[in-house]
Design a protein around this motif. Structure first.
Motif, short mmCIF file in Angstrom:
data_model
loop_
_atom_site.label_atom_id
_atom_site.label_comp_id
_atom_site.label_asym_id
_atom_site.label_seq_id
_atom_site.Cartn_x
_atom_site.Cartn_y
_atom_site.Cartn_z
N GLY A 81 0.77 -0.78 0.20
CA GLY A 81 -0.07 0.24 0.26
C GLY A 81 1.03 1.20 0.11
O GLY A 81 0.40 2.58 0.47
N TYR A 82 2.20 1.35 -0.37
CA TYR A 82 2.83 2.21 0.24
C TYR A 82 2.95 2.53 -1.41
O TYR A 82 2.91 2.19 -2.16
N ASP A 83 3.16 4.09 -1.61
CA ASP A 83 3.15 4.81 -2.66
C ASP A 83 4.03 5.25 -3.34
O ASP A 83 3.82 5.70 -4.50
N GLY A 84 4.78 5.36 -2.74
CA GLY A 84 5.89 6.01 -3.09
C GLY A 84 7.06 4.76 -4.50
O GLY A 84 6.48 3.70 -4.33
N ALA A 85 7.65 5.48 -5.64
CA ALA A 85 8.20 4.59 -5.95
C ALA A 85 9.31 5.17 -6.62
O ALA A 85 10.19 5.93 -6.18
N ARG A 86 10.46 3.77 -7.13
CA ARG A 86 11.70 4.03 -7.19
C ARG A 86 13.08 2.91 -8.12
O ARG A 86 12.46 1.83 -8.21
N ALA A 87 12.71 3.59 -9.45
CA ALA A 87 13.25 2.77 -10.61
C ALA A 87 14.61 1.90 -9.75
O ALA A 87 14.95 2.34 -9.09
N ASN A 88 14.07 1.11 -10.57
CA ASN A 88 15.37 -0.24 -9.63
C ASN A 88 16.59 -0.18 -11.12
O ASN A 88 17.15 -0.55 -12.11
N SER A 89 17.50 0.84 -10.34
CA SER A 89 19.00 0.32 -11.00
C SER A 89 19.50 -0.40 -10.62
O SER A 89 21.06 -0.64 -11.65
N HIS A 112 19.27 -3.17 -16.20
CA HIS A 112 20.61 -2.88 -15.65
C HIS A 112 21.86 -3.78 -16.15
O HIS A 112 23.22 -3.17 -15.91
N TRP A 113 21.63 -5.02 -15.69
CA TRP A 113 22.18 -6.10 -15.79
C TRP A 113 23.95 -6.23 -16.88
O TRP A 113 25.30 -6.30 -16.21
N ARG A 114 23.69 -5.84 -18.09
CA ARG A 114 24.59 -5.55 -19.02
C ARG A 114 25.40 -4.43 -19.00
O ARG A 114 26.52 -4.22 -19.07
N GLU A 115 25.04 -3.67 -18.03
CA GLU A 115 25.42 -2.56 -17.66
C GLU A 115 27.31 -2.77 -17.01
O GLU A 115 27.92 -2.36 -17.00
N LEU A 143 9.52 -18.16 -9.73
CA LEU A 143 10.74 -18.39 -8.88
C LEU A 143 12.04 -19.11 -9.26
O LEU A 143 12.90 -18.02 -8.89
N PRO A 144 12.48 -20.40 -10.73
CA PRO A 144 13.51 -20.59 -10.76
C PRO A 144 14.16 -19.25 -11.64
O PRO A 144 15.27 -19.30 -11.51
N THR A 145 13.48 -18.58 -12.15
CA THR A 145 14.10 -17.76 -13.44
C THR A 145 14.34 -16.66 -12.64
O THR A 145 15.04 -16.09 -13.17
N LEU A 146 13.76 -16.44 -11.51
CA LEU A 146 13.84 -15.27 -10.77
C LEU A 146 15.46 -15.46 -10.48
O LEU A 146 15.83 -14.64 -10.38
N ALA A 147 15.41 -16.37 -9.27
CA ALA A 147 16.38 -16.87 -8.36
C ALA A 147 17.66 -17.28 -10.01
O ALA A 147 18.79 -16.18 -8.86
N ARG A 148 17.68 -17.31 -11.15
CA ARG A 148 18.87 -17.40 -11.95
C ARG A 148 18.93 -16.46 -12.01
O ARG A 148 20.61 -15.73 -12.01
N GLY A 149 17.66 -14.61 -12.70
CA GLY A 149 18.13 -13.71 -12.25
C GLY A 149 18.82 -13.13 -11.05
O GLY A 149 19.53 -11.79 -11.12
N LEU A 155 26.59 -12.13 -8.59
CA LEU A 155 27.51 -12.73 -9.35
C LEU A 155 28.42 -11.58 -10.12
O LEU A 155 29.47 -10.71 -10.66
N LEU A 156 27.21 -10.59 -10.88
CA LEU A 156 27.98 -9.69 -11.80
C LEU A 156 28.13 -8.35 -10.99
O LEU A 156 29.97 -7.33 -11.07
N THR A 157 28.31 -7.78 -10.17
CA THR A 157 28.15 -6.92 -8.70
C THR A 157 29.36 -7.16 -8.06
O THR A 157 30.01 -5.76 -7.90
#
Length: 320
Positions: free
Chosen positions: A134-142, A147-150, A265-271, A277-279
């Protein structure tokens, strides 16, 4: 947490004088983590965390984090308040960095959680998600999927981190680009709920901390980040079924996943595994040699990625 930027004692005294927290007794750097410069600040008024924002945290995002923690605290979530000075200001400036003084919460971060502690973490995550729905705030996920290729490109030669890593990462990009979901329930998530960001006393969660990756994304993505962080062996090769079931059971007490979320869930977990791994590979290569910081080996998240790619990966998310 870490220390990249040091603080002049006179500047610190002037900063603390703006608050109703007494005068400085001591200020010690905290080496854990990789994102910001953090200090344990003791004053005549108590204990606090002083955070100077570095690297991936933009000053313009800080009002969002302040508002987010205010919302969660009002909902009953065990989060630390960002202390405001006498003028009501939470975000300050010191040593050329934006900074906040943050409430110190009791509790310890775990290295080897038990099933009961994993279940408590799952309950806390689910309760936080219910509050954020129910939270109205938002922030793009950098640090989100787009963004993982970056991050990979900014790291440089991934094979210098581990031979053959570039080919594995490229293969995973191809899979995730083709299979990443688009229509799952979403709201602001923590996005970094590792054991070192949860404080516990026994089997009780006393604090959820370090919200500086919090952003708008799938709630199930937050769940798999927590799954990857809490339920695997130190080298990332083995998922403990007792820990995994406990985490999922605790989460289910607060949130009922949709059929679409369960299937994803498995696909999201791979992501999630690829993201960390990348960061970690990036920080392994680019962390300054003289920084007071604990670098984290990226290899355990390569191992997690490979485990989540297995044919039986869906079984890792069963609550029983």
């Amino acid at each position: 947490m870490a220390v990249y930027t040091h603080v002049d004692p006179d500047d610190l005294a002037a900063l603390v004088a703006r608050y109703e927290i007494g005068s400085v007794l001591s200020c010690k750097g905290i080496a854990e983590g990789v994102e910001n410069s953090n200090f344990l600040l003791e004053t005549t008024g108590g204990r606090f965390i002083l955070t100077l924002y570095e690297k991936r945290v933009r000053k313009g995002d800080l009002p969002f984090f302040v508002d987010l923690l205010d919302h969660l605290a009002a909902s009953g979530s065990p989060v630390p308040a960002m202390i405001r000075d006498r003028s009501g200001i939470a975000v300050q400036q010191i040593s050329g960095r934006a900074a906040c003084i943050i409430q110190f919460l009791s509790g310890i971060s775990l290295t080897h959680p038990t099933p009961a502690q994993c279940e408590a973490a799952g309950v806390a995550l689910g309760a936080m998600h219910r509050a954020l729905a129910g939270y109205d705030g938002a922030r793009a996920n950098s640090m989100g999927h787009r963004h993982w290729r970056e991050v990979a490109n900014a790291t440089g030669d991934l094979d210098a981190v581990r031979p053959g890593l570039q080919a594995t990462v490229d293969e995973e990009f191809g899979f995730l680009d083709a299979h990443w979901p688009t229509d799952l329930p979403a709201h602001v998530i923590h996005a970094d709920l590792f054991p070192d960001n949860v404080l516990m006393l026994g089997d009780r969660v006393t604090g959820l901390i370090d919200f500086y990756f919090a952003a708008s994304d799938f709630r199930a993505y937050d769940l798999v980040i927590t799954h990857a962080a809490w339920t695997f062996s130190a080298d990332g090769s083995t998922c403990d079924p007792a820990l995994a079931q406990a985490l999922m059971r605790g989460y289910a007490r607060e949130v009922a996943l949709t059929d679409g979320e369960i299937a994803a869930l498995p696909t999201l977990a791979r992501g999630a595994s690829l993201r960390f791994l990348l960061t970690r590979a990036h920080d392994w290569v680019h962390t300054p040699a003289d920084a007071l910081v604990t670098r984290k080996d990226p290899s355990p998240f390569l191992a997690r990625l490979l485990r989540y790619r297995a044919d039986d990966a869906a079984s890792l998310f069963s609550p029983a």
